[in-house]
Design an enzyme around this catalytic site. Structure first.
Site, mmCIF file in Angstrom:
data_model
loop_
_atom_site.group_PDB
_atom_site.id
_atom_site.type_symbol
_atom_site.label_atom_id
_atom_site.label_comp_id
_atom_site.label_asym_id
_atom_site.label_seq_id
_atom_site.Cartn_x
_atom_site.Cartn_y
_atom_site.Cartn_z
ATOM 1 N N HIS A 1 -0.430 -0.144 5.119
ATOM 2 C CA HIS A 1 -1.903 0.216 4.899
ATOM 3 C C HIS A 1 -2.042 0.919 4.400
ATOM 4 O O HIS A 1 -2.318 2.210 4.168
ATOM 5 C CB HIS A 1 -2.134 0.056 6.667
ATOM 6 C CG HIS A 1 -3.678 -0.456 6.438
ATOM 7 N ND1 HIS A 1 -5.140 -0.491 5.686
ATOM 8 C CD2 HIS A 1 -4.544 0.110 8.245
ATOM 9 C CE1 HIS A 1 -6.000 -0.280 6.020
ATOM 10 N NE2 HIS A 1 -6.001 -0.058 7.941
ATOM 11 N N ARG B 1 -5.657 -8.736 5.043
ATOM 12 C CA ARG B 1 -5.711 -7.684 6.452
ATOM 13 C C ARG B 1 -5.246 -9.264 7.168
ATOM 14 O O ARG B 1 -5.492 -10.247 7.816
ATOM 15 C CB ARG B 1 -6.648 -7.552 7.703
ATOM 16 C CG ARG B 1 -5.861 -7.419 9.063
ATOM 17 C CD ARG B 1 -6.094 -6.015 9.746
ATOM 18 N NE ARG B 1 -6.127 -4.440 9.238
ATOM 19 C CZ ARG B 1 -7.383 -4.027 9.347
ATOM 20 N NH1 ARG B 1 -7.516 -4.153 10.719
ATOM 21 N NH2 ARG B 1 -7.424 -2.796 9.490
#
Length: 298
Positions: free
Chosen positions: A128, A100
């Site tokens: 995502h 991330r």
């Protein structure tokens, strides 16, 4: 080598395969210890609760182990190390990397330097994909995805979960309804891409106009961390809120989803209605991420 970077990299058959695999993991149809000799590196340069913990849980349930970096401050990036060098080094420690990062495109860059599979756990306002898979999985548990009406409400400009989900839904003949505060509409390039994929995209000025048409309402928070200054954030921070009164006359099968965390956009009283499915949605992150980890490391 199999990277999970963007929903754009997937055909519908790929998504359906991963959803089917997640169903098998969810119902216990897997051999314990499938990844007992594997290790995943969780590199999280932005805050995370659900994504990081569900990846760690998924790996543990498969018998594997995880190592982690939970902030920029805890890494050598504060010493000036580039992301490319970090990825090169960590590739020597682990069998896969879950990343991330606050910068859009960071996961794609990481995949170019990694010698092990990379899974994108969110790259700025980009993508995502694992969240999108658990969103699809949650919908599919209640209704076929094909041909339904889905509303995206909230920050559609910076919201990577909305971008990923919209692109995935374009593979299922879904009608997409978008509702966003002024200035936070879906980026024009993504809206154009969706229409070029054959998706019907309907824009609404408010949720009241759209909600009775919907099978799924996907709510997102206004992302303060994406705004250039506090004033811009506060101008739109309280511009919408889902309440029980708003749910009068909606479809019986309506599902309200939210990638969480929420910041006031759903009244807690909604939690007690049959429409609230966001905590179930969060739980579904574990079987989805079990399927992804097994797929890239099997």
């Amino acid at each position: 080598m199999y990277h999970i970077i963007s929903i754009r990299d997937f055909e519908r058959s790929d998504l359906d395969y991963l959803l089917d695999r997640a169903q098998e993991f969810d119902t216990g149809k897997y051999r314990p210890g499938m990844l007992d000799d594997k290790l995943v590196a969780l590199l999280f340069f932005e805050p995370s609760t659900r994504t990081r913990m569900s990846f760690a849980t998924a790996m543990a349930r498969l018998g594997g182990r995880s190592i982690s970096v939970d902030s920029v401050e805890a890494s050598s990036i504060v010493k000036g190390e580039t992301l490319a060098d970090t990825i090169r080094v960590v590739s020597g420690y682990a069998d896969a990397i879950v990343l991330r990062h606050p910068k859009e495109g960071a996961a794609r860059l990481a995949s170019e330097f990694a010698t092990v599979p990379v899974i994108n756990a969110g790259d700025g306002a980009g993508q995502h994909p694992s969240q999108t898979l658990l969103d699809l999985y949650t919908i599919r548990q209640s209704m076929p995805v094909d041909g339904i009406d889905v509303g995206l409400l909230g920050d559609l400009r910076y919201g990577r979960t909305a971008h990923s989900l919209a692109l995935a839904l374009s593979l299922y003949g879904v009608t997409l309804h978008t509702i966003a505060p002024v200035g936070l509409e879906m980026p024009a390039n993504i809206a154009l891409e969706l229409r070029e994929r054959g998706m019907e995209v309907v824009e609404h000025p408010n949720v009241e106009e759209a909600i009775r048409e919907l099978d799924v309402l996907y709510v997102t928070r206004i992302q303060r961390e994406r705004f250039p200054d506090s004033a811009s954030y506060y101008n739109v921070a309280s511009s919408y809120r889902i309440t029980t009164d708003l749910l009068d006359g909606v479809k019986e099968r309506l599902m309200i989803l939210h990638p969480l965390p929420r910041a006031g956009e759903i009244d807690p009283a909604v939690d007690r209605t049959p429409y609230a499915r966001y905590f179930e949605q969060a739980r579904n992150g574990v079987p989805i991420r079990m399927a992804l980890l097994h797929e890239v490391m099997k």
